[in-house]
Write a protein that holds these residues in place. Structure first.
Motif, PDB file in Angstrom:
ATOM      1  N   TYR A 145       0.728  -1.306  -0.012  1.00  0.00           N
ATOM      2  CA  TYR A 145       0.114   0.112  -0.039  1.00  0.00           C
ATOM      3  C   TYR A 145       0.947   1.387  -0.029  1.00  0.00           C
ATOM      4  N   ARG A 146       0.285   2.415  -0.438  1.00  0.00           N
ATOM      5  CA  ARG A 146       0.855   3.532  -0.005  1.00  0.00           C
ATOM      6  C   ARG A 146      -0.090   4.573   0.675  1.00  0.00           C
ATOM      7  N   PHE A 147       0.493   5.154   1.657  1.00  0.00           N
ATOM      8  CA  PHE A 147      -0.191   6.148   2.304  1.00  0.00           C
ATOM      9  C   PHE A 147       0.592   7.525   2.089  1.00  0.00           C
ATOM     10  N   GLY A 148      -0.343   8.309   1.815  1.00  0.00           N
ATOM     11  CA  GLY A 148       0.265   9.679   1.517  1.00  0.00           C
ATOM     12  C   GLY A 148      -0.807  10.789   1.895  1.00  0.00           C
ATOM     13  N   GLY A 149      -0.385  12.026   1.454  1.00  0.00           N
ATOM     14  CA  GLY A 149      -0.913  13.215   1.871  1.00  0.00           C
ATOM     15  C   GLY A 149      -0.072  14.656   1.503  1.00  0.00           C
TER      16      GLY A 149
END
Length: 85
Positions: A11-15
């Motif tokens: 997964y990728r978590f970003g913001g």
């Protein structure tokens, strides 16, 4: 905690985030997903994209995502997301 993840999946978590003054930083990252904590620091006073990639463990379906500002000062975050890769 983030739940409903599939085990053994990347997964990728970003913001987007920014800090209130130069010399400060804010971190976004993931921990407790079946691997070592991963994070990235944002040091800009303008909204900047940051993201980390992680792969859940063979039996893990949850993770803890974080947005963390140490010390004094202000930080802002927006448009956070988690996506399977």
């Amino acid at each position: 905690a983030l739940s409903g993840l599939s085990p053994n999946t990347t997964y990728r978590f970003g913001g987007f985030a920014k800090v209130g003054a130069q010399g400060q930083s804010v971190s976004i990252g993931v921990k407790n997903y079946g691997g070592p904590a991963v994070g990235t620091a944002i040091i800009s006073t303008e909204y900047t994209h940051g993201a980390v990639t992680f792969t859940t463990g063979v039996t893990d379906s949850t993770a803890t995502i974080y947005f963390y500002k140490a010390g004094n000062g202000t930080a802002w975050g927006d448009d956070f997301y988690v996506e399977a890769l």
